[in-house]
Design an enzyme around this catalytic site. Sequence first.
Site, mmCIF file in Angstrom:
data_model
loop_
_atom_site.group_PDB
_atom_site.id
_atom_site.type_symbol
_atom_site.label_atom_id
_atom_site.label_comp_id
_atom_site.label_asym_id
_atom_site.label_seq_id
_atom_site.Cartn_x
_atom_site.Cartn_y
_atom_site.Cartn_z
ATOM 1 N N GLU A 181 -40.113 -24.874 5.396
ATOM 2 C CA GLU A 181 -40.641 -26.237 5.471
ATOM 3 C C GLU A 181 -40.592 -26.710 6.915
ATOM 4 O O GLU A 181 -39.977 -26.058 7.774
ATOM 5 C CB GLU A 181 -39.804 -27.164 4.576
ATOM 6 N N GLU A 237 -38.395 -7.896 2.071
ATOM 7 C CA GLU A 237 -39.311 -8.243 3.160
ATOM 8 C C GLU A 237 -38.854 -7.605 4.467
ATOM 9 O O GLU A 237 -39.670 -7.075 5.234
ATOM 10 C CB GLU A 237 -39.384 -9.763 3.313
#
Length: 538
Positions: free
Chosen positions: A131, A247
């Site tokens: 964010e 990831e």
Amino acid sequence: MFLNPYLSSSDLEFYENVKDFAKERVLPSVEERDETGTWGDSIWKEMGSMGLLGIPVPEEYGGQGGTCLQCCIAQEAFNAGSLDGGFGLSWGAHMIIGTLPILFQGTEAQKKKYLPKLASGEWIAGLGLTEPDSGSDAAAMGTFATKVDGGFILNGSKLYITNGPNGQVFIIMARTTKSRGPMGVSAFIVESNMKGFYVSKVLKKLGHNTSMTAELSFQDMFVPDENLLGPLNSGFVRIGKGTLEWERTVLVAAVPGGMEFGLELCLDYAWKRHQFGKPILSFFGVQEKLARNWVYLCASRRLIYFVANKKDTDPTASLPFESSALKVFVTETAEEISNDAVQIHGGMGYMRECHVSRQFRDVKLGTIGGGTSEIQRSIISSTYAGFDKFMNVLAQALPEDVRQKAESLLGDTPEGKVLAAAKELLRSAGENPERKKKQSSEFGFADLAVFIVAVQLGLWDAVQSNADYKSEDRIRDLRILTFYAGCKFFKSVHFLKELDEEKTKALLSRFSELPTVDKDVANCVEFLKNGILGAQVA
């Protein structure tokens, strides 16, 4: 086999097939797509028909039932053939951080609904964690999901979302309690057609321009109960952390693919480009860049395949230390190599139509995405579980007889002595409670651990041999790796003097005693020249 001596014949065949596809179908259009920021929809559909978009998804849900290692091989080969880091990023984000959370934590109904269309590529997926005011700090997350009858009302925004403009399915992390800790975060499967879902801004980036990135916003968006992914308030712990380990392994695997592409390109250019009456490949300033590229490429592959194999052996294992060490080494050495590639090409390397200029721009994301290098170093320090456990885990990379042979043959060499001194310092610093009180000590400790992991695997590997990469070549490359990796990662080791001055000085003294590697560099370049250019230099 020459450029990748670490794969079995079946894995190598898969690698070559993906690399050939990327070279033939992706590379011809990458420059134009990069310049215009165009999404390659036809490439995506072709990859879907080949089964590349759902490699880790079980066959019962329309995937290939592949392993973590196979995902790594595919990502690496794609970039080795095309140097299209952006499209590879979109693919990796879709396949790993967008799809695997549903596979790992989803209900049977969720798996049946989403996985087949994600595996085929009909739907494109992504993950929404970051964010404007929060990234690795889950406590700062502002997106909130309020429980209502039949579901949740989601409000907030997510930034830097790969596949944001063109995706249909997103795993969105949102706070579901007023607690500011990570235990108050839940995960939701959000569809782009839900009322209140907005692509608020398509973002322009430094690199990876063939991948689409956006800021997403959610305004009073209703998410039904059946779209809660995993138990309430466990999204960050169960899904976020586990997904990021994948990831840091699979998406980072594309990086050595770029190293391979750059190595082939730079070697060819350096042989054909003449200055002062001879190829620039004959100058040490060019040779040492190519030799570093090769030894860093080999070390990166050993690390990635080691962690991927551990994931496949025990899918439930948590590997924060190993995946973070991998990410620091691979991405930071790749930055150095991409800079060298531009330098080798000189003025041409500064032109956008030269592939290495794209590599230079794309590679920077590696030290930022999926947790910055600084965060990785903090994770390495905080998850270190003691020297014996550290070495026991590392020892699983190769059989005991290979390790014993290597230690017997190479343990008393200058490189072996540097490694032994580094391990003595790691043991001592790791037991010092003062280590965790200063970030400088934590970072110095992390860099020391990264060096040890890379060089230890290299030393054990050096006694192995095959037709393309014999033991004597590996031993030569171990000498090069030890020198250059030490130059890179020992810069912060002096901070450990506050923890153990004697052992820190002993390590740096051992390092200063290493023989010069100029002859090894020249020999390595001859090895690469014969193996890569072949008939061109005969």
